[in-house]
Design a protein around this motif. Structure first.
Motif, PDB file in Angstrom:
ATOM      1  N   SER A 163       0.775  -1.337   0.090  1.00  0.00           N
ATOM      2  CA  SER A 163      -0.057  -0.102   0.095  1.00  0.00           C
ATOM      3  C   SER A 163       0.704   1.443   0.137  1.00  0.00           C
TER       4      SER A 163
ATOM      5  N   ASP B  87      -1.465   1.451  -6.477  1.00  0.00           N
ATOM      6  CA  ASP B  87      -1.170   1.234  -4.990  1.00  0.00           C
ATOM      7  C   ASP B  87      -1.518   2.331  -4.036  1.00  0.00           C
TER       8      ASP B  87
ATOM      9  N   THR C 100      -1.035   4.238   0.096  1.00  0.00           N
ATOM     10  CA  THR C 100      -1.995   5.155   0.332  1.00  0.00           C
ATOM     11  C   THR C 100      -1.434   6.080   1.265  1.00  0.00           C
TER      12      THR C 100
END
Length: 253
Positions: free
Chosen positions: A2, A28, A4
């Protein structure tokens, strides 16, 4: 892996490997600055594809090798980041000159290759370093021509310089927890390798590669995404040959 909440800048992201990297980092979770030189249409297409897939991206123009290019890219990047820092830098943009062999290359051609392939990543990195937080990621895209010989001596020299840049920068930025790595693609289907579409081109490469095919941009993008992630936190100063097992030996049964 990830990403984020992270931000990324990918140079030369309007097509080829750069576009695949931008799309993968956005998938991603990263907000991606899509740098391009002159092909605004292709850059906008990259941004649109990312947006259609639910990602976040914006285009930033700057033609490397021209006066003020680094300043222009920096200004566009800062505006697009809107107060955020830069977590990931991927130095991918490069040019190739098919007449850069020892008997053909001119000072003008060599200077152009150096400007785009060496000076641009060096001085772009220098400029954006204040935006990169401790623990950030820098990935440089080199080439397999740094370990196997081709006639394209000038191009190969620029990529060799990029490998040295990676190792030195990794040592310098280590105390800040910033990792710096190189990904060296093998024979990959991009605009530089249109000969793969010629009769017999792909078959010739398949015979040299342990995995039996030439590379795709997504193959390279996935490896760069690893280096950009937290999973790669203990890897720095490395050059990873990403080539499917090119020239490991004869492909005998």
């Amino acid at each position: 892996m990830s990403l984020t909440g992270k931000t990324a800048l990918v140079t030369g992201a309007s097509r080829g490997i750069g576009r695949a990297v931008a799309e993968r980092l956005a998938a991603d979770g990263a907000r991606v600055a899509v740098h391009y030189g002159t092909n605004e249409t292709a850059a906008k297409e990259t941004v649109e594809v990312i947006a259609a897939a639910g990602g976040d991206a914006f285009a930033v123009p700057a033609e490397f090798g021209t006066d003020g290019a680094i300043d222009a890219l920096y200004d566009g990047l800062v505006a697009g980041l809107d107060g955020a820092g830069l977590d990931i830098l991927v130095n991918n943009a490069a040019i190739f000159d098919s007449a850069d062999g020892i008997h053909d290359v001119t000072p003008e051609q060599f200077d152009r290759l150096i400007e785009v392939n060496v000076k641009a990543p060096l001085f772009l990195t220098q400029r954006v370093l204040p935006l990169i937080p401790d623990g950030g990621r820098i990935v440089n895209v080199s080439s397999g021509v740094t370990w196997f010989a081709t006639r394209d001596i000038a191009y190969g020299m620029t990529k060799g310089a990029l490998n040295v840049f990676t190792r030195s920068l990794a040592r310098t930025l280590g105390p800040r927890g910033i990792t710096v790595n190189t990904v060296s693609p093998g024979i990959t289907e991009t605009d530089m390798n249109t000969w793969l579409q010629e009769p017999g081109g792909a078959a010739r490469v398949a015979a040299m590669v342990a995995l039996g095919r030439h590379g795709q941009s997504a193959d390279i993008a996935d490896v760069i995404a690893f280096f950009a992630s937290d999973e790669a936190r203990w890897v720095t100063g490395e050059a990873l040959e990403t080539n499917g097992g090119l020239w490991l030996g004869p492909n005998d049964d």
